[in-house]
Write an enzyme that holds these catalytic residues in place. Structure first.
Site, PDB file in Angstrom:
ATOM      1  N   LYS A 159       0.879  -1.158   0.000  1.00 57.02           N
ATOM      2  CA  LYS A 159       0.000   0.000   0.000  1.00 57.02           C
ATOM      3  C   LYS A 159       0.922   1.214   0.000  1.00 57.02           C
ATOM      4  CE  LYS A 159      -2.703   3.433   1.493  1.00 57.02           C
ATOM      5  NZ  LYS A 159      -2.193   4.821   1.489  1.00 57.02           N
ATOM      6  N   GLU A 174       9.010   2.172  11.148  1.00 64.67           N
ATOM      7  CA  GLU A 174      10.077   3.170  10.949  1.00 64.67           C
ATOM      8  C   GLU A 174       9.367   4.491  10.746  1.00 64.67           C
ATOM      9  OE1 GLU A 174      12.089   5.924   9.719  1.00 64.67           O
ATOM     10  OE2 GLU A 174      12.148   4.917   7.770  1.00 64.67           O
ATOM     11  N   LEU A 175       9.389   5.325  11.792  1.00 65.48           N
ATOM     12  CA  LEU A 175       8.558   6.522  11.818  1.00 65.48           C
ATOM     13  C   LEU A 175       9.424   7.777  11.702  1.00 65.48           C
ATOM     14  CD1 LEU A 175       6.117   5.236  14.585  1.00 65.48           C
ATOM     15  CD2 LEU A 175       5.998   4.905  12.101  1.00 65.48           C
ATOM     16  N   CYS A 186      13.468  11.181   6.890  1.00 59.67           N
ATOM     17  CA  CYS A 186      13.405  10.918   8.331  1.00 59.67           C
ATOM     18  C   CYS A 186      14.774  11.071   8.979  1.00 59.67           C
ATOM     19  CB  CYS A 186      12.859   9.516   8.581  1.00 59.67           C
ATOM     20  SG  CYS A 186      11.168   9.272   8.044  1.00 59.67           S
ATOM     21  N   GLU A 222       8.840  17.264  14.196  1.00 59.90           N
ATOM     22  CA  GLU A 222       9.703  17.014  13.041  1.00 59.90           C
ATOM     23  C   GLU A 222       9.368  18.030  11.960  1.00 59.90           C
ATOM     24  OE1 GLU A 222      11.068  13.341  10.158  1.00 59.90           O
ATOM     25  OE2 GLU A 222       9.039  13.330  10.974  1.00 59.90           O
TER      26      GLU A 222
END
Length: 478
Positions: A154, A228-229, A262, A359
């Site tokens: 997705k 994994e953010l 990131c 962030e």
């Protein structure tokens, strides 16, 4: 709602796609489950041949694939070329090293033979972001397929053409039908797909909100997940550092992928002794960044991927100034067509402000002055995130302090943070859990199956000597 591919450099619609119905999605999952039953039995050397073929196609079609990335998500063309080449490297790495990683691990016990074997789990759902539309997928795809798993993707809704291209590449490389499929889904459909019993695990790269939602559901369903953010990586510079190289790298580390990474350095923490020199040269370097049409090879920063990303970044900079921060350069969206934002440096951000802990996903750097090493480490760790950290010092004692005390998934001394197929990649705290890449990443979606083979004599001995029985299987009484 239609899934739209929009050129972020111009704002023009490129293509539209209709999302799958729930029934159509279930049919694709059924195909994946059916494929897994035979694919898992295919010899590893055959899978390696297909993986090497996939790497060759990536190399041979470098120009077309990199142009597609730039057209659909806006990164500078040279960065897109590097992304495709990196995907090819990952394919070759796992084709070469999978046999070693998957080899049974013998463990000496009192039995004839004890070992751990690594078995694939089945159909893994991958929910991936737009900022590295090929690399984020390939760093999961390559180890998963080499290990014998199959996958459904997705992808982010603004990169549907990249998603289709990846599926076609895998099929053209020779992988059997159903081993890798791109599913055009709306966000609310992910819950339904993850709830399908044929999906055995999920990997997510994306926002903290997405990780919370999918990770919570996976936990409730007792399905393996890797998250994994986000990240707000520190870039620490001490007096002994090579200042010229540190500043040059700092500019590149903040503006990599137009600041949409990131692991891009976001918080620059500089020792008081060299702060003024660093600030003036860093600001001058950010002002010299070439912003513009990402198809031009000389451009260093292109548009942000979406109009929403520009709106969010603009509001974050304004929020910082409202609580007393100073903008040293930039700070504004750029006029005209496209999603452009000026390379920006802000300083004086209060540590109790909201933006301090957020962030900033774009070419905006936050600059901090540290009185000494202790304060530098304190500022670096004062974040809800813990992905990577870059620290610059030639002092061995300081290097050891950074390695031991920085709270993150990876510490890079005198170089910028980067992902590498050979090294585990991932974070702690709100940056997620689990690892991608290297042996650790491949084994995230494998069953570590313990196998014990005992002779009749050794079995009799174990029964007659109960202290040999594993403590976990006994209840000790006084």
């Amino acid at each position: 709602m239609a899934i739209e591919s929009i050129n972020p450099a111009t704002g023009k619609l490129l293509r539209q796609f209709e999302p799958l119905t729930d029934e159509a999605a279930r049919q694709k999952i059924a195909l994946a489950a059916e494929s897994f039953r035979t694919y898992a039995l295919i010899p590893l050397e055959h899978r390696a041949l297909w993986m090497r073929k996939l790497a060759s196609i990536l190399d041979n079609e470098l120009d077309d694939l990199s142009a597609l990335i730039t057209l659909e998500m806006g990164k500078p063309i040279e960065a897109s070329r590097y992304e495709i080449l990196k995907c090819a490297d990952a394919c070759r790495y796992y084709a070469e090293h999978a046999a070693r990683i998957l080899a049974p691990e013998s463990i000496p016990t009192e039995h004839n033979h004890s070992y751990v074997r690594w078995d694939p789990l089945g159909v893994v759902l991958a929910v991936m972001p737009w900022n590295f539309p090929f690399w984020q997928v390939f760093r999961f795809l390559a180890p998963a397929l080499m290990a014998g798993n199959v996958a459904v993707l997705k992808h982010a809704p603004n990169v549907p053409q990249c998603a289709l291209a990846i599926e076609a590449l895998v099929r053209r490389a020779g992988f059997p039908r159903g081993t890798f499929q791109s599913l055009f889904l709306e966000v609310q459909q992910v819950e339904t797909i993850l709830g399908d019993d044929r999906i055995v695990a999920v990997t997510v790269t994306g926002s903290e909100a997405a990780g919370r939602a999918i990770g919570a559901q996976a936990g409730w369903l007792i399905k393996k997940s890797v998250l994994e953010l986000g990240g707000s990586d520190p870039f620490l510079v001490m007096p002994s550092a090579d200042l010229d190289l540190a500043i040059e790298t700092a500019i590149r580390a903040r503006c990599v992928n137009s600041g949409q990474s990131c692991i891009a350095a976001k918080r620059f923490i500089v020792a008081d002794e060299i702060y003024d020199a660093f600030e003036s040269r860093f600001v001058a370097g950010m002002e010299a960044i070439r912003v513009g049409d990402p198809m031009k090879p000389e451009i260093q920063v292109g548009p942000l991927a979406t109009a929403h990303a520009v709106d969010l970044l603009e509001e974050q900079v304004k929020a910082a100034t409202r609580v007393g921060a100073r903008v040293l350069t930039g700070g504004e969206r750029m006029l005209g067509a496209g999603n452009y934002f000026e390379p920006t440096v802000i300083t004086g951000i209060p540590r109790n402000s909201a933006v301090y802990r957020e962030e900033l996903f774009g070419p905006v750097a936050m600059l901090f002055r540290a009185q000494d090493l202790n304060e530098a480490i304190e500022i670096a760790n004062d974040t809800p995130f813990g992905l990577g950290a870059s620290a610059w010092t030639r002092d061995p004692a300081e290097q050891q302090r950074f390695v031991a005390e920085l709270q993150c998934g990876g510490v890079f001394l005198n170089t910028m943070v980067a992902s590498d197929p050979r090294l585990p990649f991932g974070g702690i705290k709100r940056s997620g859990y689990g690892r991608e890449l290297s042996a650790a990443g491949m084994r995230e979606f494998l069953n570590a199956k313990t196998v014990v083979i005992a002779s009749a004599a050794s079995t009799h001995e174990a029964v007659s000597k109960p202290y040999l029985v594993a403590a976990a299987d006994t209840v000790q009484t006084r």
